[in-house]
Design a protein around this motif. Sequence first.
Motif, short mmCIF file in Angstrom:
data_model
loop_
_atom_site.label_atom_id
_atom_site.label_comp_id
_atom_site.label_asym_id
_atom_site.label_seq_id
_atom_site.Cartn_x
_atom_site.Cartn_y
_atom_site.Cartn_z
N PRO A 168 47.07 39.74 40.93
CA PRO A 168 46.35 38.53 40.49
C PRO A 168 46.90 37.24 41.04
CG PRO A 168 46.74 40.00 38.65
CD PRO A 168 47.45 40.59 39.84
N TRP A 169 48.16 37.20 41.46
CA TRP A 169 48.74 35.94 41.92
C TRP A 169 48.86 35.85 43.43
CZ3 TRP A 169 51.19 39.21 38.44
CH2 TRP A 169 52.08 40.09 38.99
N SER A 170 48.24 36.73 44.16
CA SER A 170 48.33 36.72 45.61
C SER A 170 47.59 35.53 46.21
CB SER A 170 47.75 38.02 46.17
OG SER A 170 47.81 38.03 47.56
N GLY A 171 48.32 34.63 46.90
CA GLY A 171 47.70 33.51 47.61
C GLY A 171 47.17 32.39 46.74
N ASP A 178 49.93 26.14 40.22
CA ASP A 178 49.32 26.06 38.88
C ASP A 178 48.53 27.32 38.56
OD1 ASP A 178 50.41 23.57 38.36
OD2 ASP A 178 48.64 22.48 39.08
N LYS A 179 47.74 27.77 39.51
CA LYS A 179 46.96 29.00 39.31
C LYS A 179 47.88 30.21 39.22
CE LYS A 179 42.96 29.43 39.39
NZ LYS A 179 42.05 29.59 38.25
N LEU A 180 48.97 30.19 39.97
CA LEU A 180 49.96 31.26 39.93
C LEU A 180 50.53 31.40 38.52
CD1 LEU A 180 51.82 33.30 41.37
CD2 LEU A 180 53.30 31.38 41.90
N ARG A 181 50.91 30.29 37.91
CA ARG A 181 51.46 30.29 36.55
C ARG A 181 50.45 30.86 35.55
NH1 ARG A 181 54.32 26.19 36.80
NH2 ARG A 181 52.66 24.65 36.86
#
Length: 40
Positions: free
Chosen positions: A10-13, A17-20
């Motif tokens: 889910p956190w690829s690329g 903020d979106k990663l967190r």
Amino acid sequence: MVRLDLGSLPWSGETPDKLRESRQLFYAGLTQARDEINML
């Protein structure tokens, strides 16, 4: 949980903020399961 194939976590690329947010959602999905987790 879908989209867990190699290189598509889910956190690829994503931006920081979106990663967190993605990590929080992923953690919640793992910890809130009652009986089992199916990862696709």
